[in-house]
Enzyme design. Structure first.
Site, PDB file in Angstrom:
ATOM      1  N   MET A 150       3.141   0.800 -10.367  1.00 19.38           N
ATOM      2  CA  MET A 150       2.215   0.829  -9.893  1.00 19.38           C
ATOM      3  C   MET A 150       0.749   1.098  -9.591  1.00 19.38           C
ATOM      4  SD  MET A 150       2.640  -2.617  -9.903  1.00 19.38           S
ATOM      5  CE  MET A 150       1.548  -4.094  -8.855  1.00 19.38           C
ATOM      6  N   SER A 176       0.441  -1.678   0.094  1.00 19.05           N
ATOM      7  CA  SER A 176      -0.143  -0.190   0.660  1.00 19.05           C
ATOM      8  C   SER A 176       1.053   1.240   0.013  1.00 19.05           C
ATOM      9  CB  SER A 176      -1.277  -0.077   1.082  1.00 19.05           C
ATOM     10  OG  SER A 176      -1.582   1.154   1.694  1.00 19.05           O
ATOM     11  N   SER A 180      13.486  -0.121 -10.536  1.00 20.01           N
ATOM     12  CA  SER A 180      14.308   0.499 -11.691  1.00 20.01           C
ATOM     13  C   SER A 180      16.009  -0.296 -11.879  1.00 20.01           C
ATOM     14  CB  SER A 180      14.292   2.083 -11.856  1.00 20.01           C
ATOM     15  OG  SER A 180      15.329   2.027 -10.703  1.00 20.01           O
ATOM     16  N   CYS A 232       7.081   7.884  -9.797  1.00 17.18           N
ATOM     17  CA  CYS A 232       6.514   7.936  -9.050  1.00 17.18           C
ATOM     18  C   CYS A 232       5.979   9.828  -9.081  1.00 17.18           C
ATOM     19  CB  CYS A 232       6.946   6.956  -7.943  1.00 17.18           C
ATOM     20  SG  CYS A 232       6.391   8.599  -6.243  1.00 17.18           S
ATOM     21  N   ARG A 260      -3.979   0.007  -3.997  1.00 19.19           N
ATOM     22  CA  ARG A 260      -2.976   0.095  -3.680  1.00 19.19           C
ATOM     23  C   ARG A 260      -2.802   2.088  -3.625  1.00 19.19           C
ATOM     24  NH1 ARG A 260       3.312  -0.136  -3.287  1.00 19.19           N
ATOM     25  NH2 ARG A 260       3.712   1.876  -4.093  1.00 19.19           N
TER      26      ARG A 260
HETATM   27  P1  IMP Z   1      12.254   3.017  -8.165  1.00 19.29           P
HETATM   28  O1  IMP Z   1      13.377   1.932  -7.209  1.00 19.29           O
HETATM   29  O2  IMP Z   1      13.195   4.299  -7.942  1.00 19.29           O
HETATM   30  O3  IMP Z   1      11.924   2.539  -9.466  1.00 19.29           O
HETATM   31  O4  IMP Z   1      11.124   2.844  -7.174  1.00 19.29           O
HETATM   32  C1  IMP Z   1      10.625   1.488  -6.531  1.00 19.29           C
HETATM   33  C2  IMP Z   1       9.363   2.130  -6.033  1.00 19.29           C
HETATM   34  O5  IMP Z   1       8.916   2.745  -6.014  1.00 19.29           O
HETATM   35  C3  IMP Z   1       8.395   1.000  -5.599  1.00 19.29           C
HETATM   36  O6  IMP Z   1       9.025  -0.582  -4.303  1.00 19.29           O
HETATM   37  C4  IMP Z   1       7.387   1.268  -5.572  1.00 19.29           C
HETATM   38  O7  IMP Z   1       6.836   1.720  -3.871  1.00 19.29           O
HETATM   39  C5  IMP Z   1       7.092   3.248  -5.388  1.00 19.29           C
HETATM   40  N1  IMP Z   1       6.189   2.960  -6.524  1.00 19.29           N
HETATM   41  C6  IMP Z   1       6.400   1.395  -7.714  1.00 19.29           C
HETATM   42  N2  IMP Z   1       5.673   1.855  -8.713  1.00 19.29           N
HETATM   43  C7  IMP Z   1       4.402   3.822  -8.459  1.00 19.29           C
HETATM   44  C8  IMP Z   1       4.182   4.435  -8.511  1.00 19.29           C
HETATM   45  O8  IMP Z   1       3.322   4.211  -9.813  1.00 19.29           O
HETATM   46  N3  IMP Z   1       3.709   5.751  -7.424  1.00 19.29           N
HETATM   47  C9  IMP Z   1       4.377   5.486  -6.884  1.00 19.29           C
HETATM   48  N4  IMP Z   1       5.160   4.970  -6.404  1.00 19.29           N
HETATM   49  C10 IMP Z   1       5.570   4.169  -6.853  1.00 19.29           C
END
Ligand code: IMP
Length: 523
Positions: free
Chosen positions: A422, A275, A395, A331, A435
């Site tokens: 997501m 969430s 990512s 995000c 979520r």
């Molecule tokens: P990254 O490693 O910087 O790409 O971030 C991944 C994290 O972003 C995930 O583990 C989630 O907590 C968060 N996340 C995933 N999808 C979304 C979204 O659409 N909006 C906001 N946060 C997200």
């Protein structure tokens, strides 16, 4: 400070964050100072940790539950590298349970869920499957009994399309040097694989079919898979020697009761209440339900970014706290809502609060902090680990061969993969609306985007570099384990300074016309 481990201008973590109270800081804002003498090599650094109260892992990472990151292939690949994947929930309950089951049934190098044909299938269907999957070797089974083998060398599409598999397959009596009984192989994982490899080499074959004493099909072993899976000293396994895997559940209690039951039946090791709004009564109710009804399964709670949110998780029974709001690469939450916080301040605030709470309440076990989102360099991971036990990656794992994201080629012919949030409208329509609390309301407001990311090759090549990077971070401040790092931070042996804007520029690569790097990430 009358200790050798000091510098007159660096601050302990506590001093630093007190000094910058009211400011939200992230990785590049912090400069980390080494004061201890380094007396060990980079490979001597122990990076094992706990992801939840009861689950130990060998690499302080976890793959985020996201549609373009975390399905069974990622889960197998990361578990072999020492850290789990949390299978996302944008699929039916049955599909998610099947994904968990596939990870649990994985045997190092032995393909137990091989695609197969029956003798009565047509050669046309074999040709189609070969085109669709690229696989060109299939066992032929009658029920579960091995009756033959069909490979691309056994037919021609122009001559044999209308024939049946039984007409072209190599029947079982001609498979002596490609068939092996399971009981003749050693039970030890590594030895078993070595033995299978020797037999393959001795028989000059590319594939070996493993059967039980009744000739029921057990698995298929290929040279390429053996090479891929050969040495995995870091793999994480449960009590029954099966790979460790987690799965995400929703904050919708009705659905979660059923989802959790099916995932647990499939053998999931831990659950993650996925969430973006931790510290809510929805999440409290789910957490309490799960802990009362499935006390043997550890549960990750989140996402939170404040001390209050983290402490509520502990009070409600969480086995790990997931920290991160508004910081993921895909995000857009901080453009549409509030409550977000840059990742270093968020991680420190939550870790400090949980620690203090534990001490005050005589809690004698650790409740790990999982710092989630925003990580795009090895040093950022190192900085996160100053306070967190585990770093959650999206990512940095998207774009690998094992990620389920769609492959795309751009105009210059570069290989890219899709990576979407997501909270993007697209992912939310596949299931993740809950979520973002978007399940009940009419018009959807996205909190994430759909993007592309550079292809990174396979996890087996890429993750060892990340692990090396983490070890370098710990070694560079003189801490030879994550526990020691936490102790060194707490006792002020690792010091922190605020990085100036000019310092950030100097810390990046500068004054070059162009440069090359072997790393598929920001450098
Ligand atoms: P990254 O490693 O910087 O790409 O971030 C991944 C994290 O972003 C995930 O583990 C989630 O907590 C968060 N996340 C995933 N999808 C979304 C979204 O659409 N909006 C906001 N946060 C997200």
């Amino acid at each position: 400070m009358l200790t050798k481990d000091f510098d007159p201008f660096g601050l302990s973590a506590e001093e630093f964050f007190q000094k910058f109270r009211g400011e939200s800081l992230t990785f590049d804002d912090l400069n980390i100072l080494q004061t201890k003498t380094i007396d060990f090599g980079v490979d001597d650094v122990d990076i094992s940790t706990n992801i939840t109260r009861n689950i130990k892992i060998k690499t302080p990472l976890v793959a985020s539950p996201m549609e373009d990151v975390s399905e069974y292939e990622m889960a197998i690949a990361t578990a072999l590298q020492g850290f789990p994947t949390i299978i996302h929930y944008n699929m039916s309950i049955a599909e998610q349970a099947e994904q968990v089951d596939k990870v649990k049934r994985f045997e190092n190098g032995f393909i137990t869920d091989a695609l197969f044909f029956s003798p009565d299938d047509t050669i046309k269907s074999v040709i189609n499957k070969k085109q669709e999957t690229g696989i060109s070797t299939f066992p032929v089974l009658d029920g579960k009994k091995l009756v033959g083998l069909i490979t691309k060398n056994d037919f021609s599409s122009s001559l044999h399309s209308d024939l049946l598999v039984r007409d072209r397959m190599l029947p079982v009596d001609r498979l002596e040097n490609r068939m092996l009984s399971l009981s003749s192989l050693p039970t030890d994982d590594t030895k078993r694989l070595q033995r299978a490899n020797e037999i393959l080499l001795d028989g000059h074959q590319g594939v070996l079919l493993i059967v039980d004493e009744k000739r029921m099909f057990h698995s298929l072993v290929t040279r390429t898979d053996i090479e891929k899976n050969e040495a995995h000293p870091d793999s994480i396994k449960d009590l029954y020697k099966r790979l460790v895997v987690g799965a995400a559940v929703k904050t919708n209690i009705g659905e979660t009761k059923e989802r959790a039951t099916e995932l647990i039946k499939a053998g999931v090791d831990f659950l993650c209440i996925d969430s973006s709004h931790g510290n809510s009564t929805h999440e409290r109710d789910i957490l309490k339900y799960l802990k009362e009804n499935h006390p043997e399964i550890d549960v990750i709670y989140g996402n939170v970014a404040s001390a209050a949110g983290a402490i509520r998780g502990v009070e409600w029974g969480a086995d790990a706290i997931r920290v991160g709001k508004g910081v993921g690469s895909i995000c857009s939450t901080s453009r549409v809502s509030l409550g977000t916080r840059p990742q270093m301040t968020a991680t420190y605030a939550c870790a400090r609060a949980v620690n203090e709470y534990r001490i005050k309440n005589n809690i004698d076990y650790k409740i790990p902090i999982i710092s989630d989102g925003g990580y795009s360099s090895f040093s950022a991971i190192g900085k996160g680990l100053l306070f967190a036990d585990v770093i959650m990656l999206g990512s940095m794992l998207a774009g690998t061969d094992e990620s389920p994201g769609r492959t795309i080629y751009d105009r210059q012919g570069r290989k890219l993969k899709e990576y979407k949030g997501m909270g993007s409208i697209e992912a939310m329509t596949h299931g993740s609306a809950s979520r973002y609390d978007e399940e009940r309301s009419g018009s959807m407001v996205g909190e994430g985007v759909v993007g592309t990311i550079k292809a990174k090759g396979s996890i087996s090549q890429w993750v060892p570099k990340i692990k090396k990077g983490i070890r370098k971070c710990l070694q560079s401040v003189g801490s030879n384990s994550i526990n020691m790092l936490h102790e060194d931070v707490e006792t002020g042996k690792v010091l922190i300074e605020r990085m100036s804007e000019a310092g950030k520029r100097e810390a990046g690569i500068h004054d070059l016309l162009e440069y090359k790097t072997e790393l598929p990430i920001r450098y």
